[in-house]
Enzyme design. Structure first.
Site, PDB file in Angstrom:
ATOM      1  N   CYS A 197       0.727  -0.693  -0.222  1.00  0.00           N
ATOM      2  CA  CYS A 197      -0.074  -0.217  -0.225  1.00  0.00           C
ATOM      3  C   CYS A 197       0.531   1.318  -0.055  1.00  0.00           C
ATOM      4  O   CYS A 197       1.762   1.448   1.113  1.00  0.00           O
ATOM      5  CB  CYS A 197      -0.485  -0.305   1.097  1.00  0.00           C
ATOM      6  SG  CYS A 197      -2.381   1.658   1.325  1.00  0.00           S
ATOM      7  N   ASN A 205      -0.768 -10.651  -8.917  1.00  0.00           N
ATOM      8  CA  ASN A 205      -2.284  -9.357  -8.952  1.00  0.00           C
ATOM      9  C   ASN A 205      -1.593  -8.615  -9.851  1.00  0.00           C
ATOM     10  O   ASN A 205      -0.993  -7.504 -10.201  1.00  0.00           O
ATOM     11  CB  ASN A 205      -2.128  -8.940  -7.526  1.00  0.00           C
ATOM     12  CG  ASN A 205      -3.024  -8.023  -7.171  1.00  0.00           C
ATOM     13  OD1 ASN A 205      -2.825  -7.034  -6.944  1.00  0.00           O
ATOM     14  ND2 ASN A 205      -4.186  -8.215  -7.974  1.00  0.00           N
TER      15      ASN A 205
END
Length: 296
Positions: free
Chosen positions: A85, A196
Site C-alpha cells: 500500500c 495480482n
C-alpha cells in the site's frame, strides 16, 4: 484481494454465496487496531466466509507477532503482511510499500510472525518502488522473506510510487510488468508465487496460471461480483451454480439476521451494486438499491 472499505465481513459473506473455492482476504487491519481496538467489531467473521486470510499492516515485530497469534486463535486460515500500500497515511505509520526499502526489517517481522503461529504467514508486495524496478532487487527481497519463514508471495505486478501519486493513481499509472513475476517464479520454483494486478478475464487467469501458482483479483470482482461464477465454472469445474436471484434470496436471510443485531442495511447491500453488471436492466437494480438501502 484485500481492499480497504470493500472486503469487509458483509462483502465476504456475499462473495461466498457465489464461490466456495476462492480464498478471501480481509481489509488491511493495522496492528494497533487489532490489538487494542474492538476486536469483535474489527476481526470477527462468519464461519461461511472461510477459507479466509487476515491482512495486517505494521512494522513492529512484537505487534505483528501478537496479531498473528490473535488471527490463529480467531480461526483465520492465513495471515498476510501488507508490503504494497503506497498511501501517505500508511507510509507515515511505517507500513505498506515503503517497507520494500527495508528488507532486513521485513524479514525480522516475518520471522516473529512465523514463530508465533502455525497458520501460513504470507506477504503481498509490489514489484518495486519509485525508481527501483529490477529483478535482482525483487528476488533478493523475496529470498530474505523466504529465509525468514514464508513461502507464499502475492506480487502486485506494478511498482509503487511513494511520492507524487495518490493510492488510486498507483493502481493504474505504474505500468504492469507481468514478466518480472514470471521470472521470479522461474527462478524460485519451490516458492508459491501468486500474481495480482489488472486481471479480469478467464483467458487471462488461465494464461497466468500456466506461469504462476495462483491469481489474485480485486477490483474487477468487486465491480462485477457475479464473474465469480465464471471462475467457479472454468477454473474449479463447479457444475451447480446459483442464479443472481438465488444469491439475493440467500443474502436477504443474512440481512434479516444482521439487522436484528443492529447492522444497517446499506452496510451490507452497498457491496451488491455490481451484481447485475453488464445485464439488461442493471440500472434498475442500482436505482432500487440507492432508493431503498438506507432504510434500516
Amino acid at each position: 484481494a484485500p481492499m480497504m472499505d470493500c472486503t469487509d465481513r458483509h462483502d465476504r459473506f456475499f462473495l461466498r454465496l457465489m464461490s466456495k473455492n476462492v480464498m478471501l482476504y480481509s481489509e488491511m487491519v493495522a496492528t494497533k487496531s487489532a490489538i487494542h481496538g474492538d476486536r469483535k467489531k474489527i476481526l470477527s467473521f462468519s464461519p461461511e466466509e472461510k477459507p479466509l486470510a487476515l491482512q495486517v499492516g505494521g512494522s513492529n515485530k512484537e505487534e505483528l507477532s501478537e496479531v498473528a497469534k490473535i488471527a490463529e486463535d480467531m480461526g483465520y486460515d492465513e495471515i498476510n503482511i501488507n508490503l504494497g500500500c503506497p498511501s501517505k497515511k500508511v507510509q507515515k505509520n511505517k507500513f505498506g510499500a515503503c517497507l520494500m526499502k527495508e528488507p532486513e526489517l521485513v524479514a525480522e517481522c516475518i520471522n516473529s510472525m512465523v514463530n508465533s503461529c502455525k497458520i501460513p504467514v504470507t506477504a503481498k508486495t509490489r514489484i518495486g518502488f519509485d525508481d527501483v524496478e529490477s529483478f535482482e532487487y525483487l528476488n533478493n527481497f523475496i529470498n530474505k522473506m523466504h529465509n525468514a519463514g514464508t513461502k507464499t508471495f502475492i506480487l502486485h505486478a506494478r511498482k509503487a510510487m511513494l511520492t507524487g501519486l495518490s493510492p488510486k493513481q498507483n493502481l493504474n499509472i505504474p505500468k504492469l510488468n507481468y514478466n518480472i513475476v514470471y521470472e521470479i517464479k522461474k527462478e524460485n520454483p519451490n516458492l508459491e508465487i501468486i500474481i495480482n494486478g489488472g486481471i479480469s478475464k478467464i483467458e487471462e487467469i488461465q494464461n497466468h496460471l500456466s506461469k504462476c501458482d495462483g491469481v489474485m483479483i480485486g477490483r474487477s470482482i468487486y465491480q462485477n461480483p457475479y464473474s465469480l461464477i465464471d471462475i467457479e465454472k472454468s477454473i474449479f469445474n463447479t457444475e451447480t451454480n446459483p442464479t443472481r436471484e438465488q444469491v439475493v434470496e440467500k443474502l436477504l436471510d443474512y440481512v434479516d439476521k444482521e439487522v436484528k443485531l443492529g447492522t444497517k442495511v446499506n452496510h451490507i447491500m452497498r457491496h451488491t451494486v455490481g451484481l447485475y453488471h453488464g445485464q439488461a436492466g442493471s440500472k434498475n437494480w442500482k436505482r432500487y438499491l440507492s432508493d431503498n438501502m438506507m432504510a434500516r
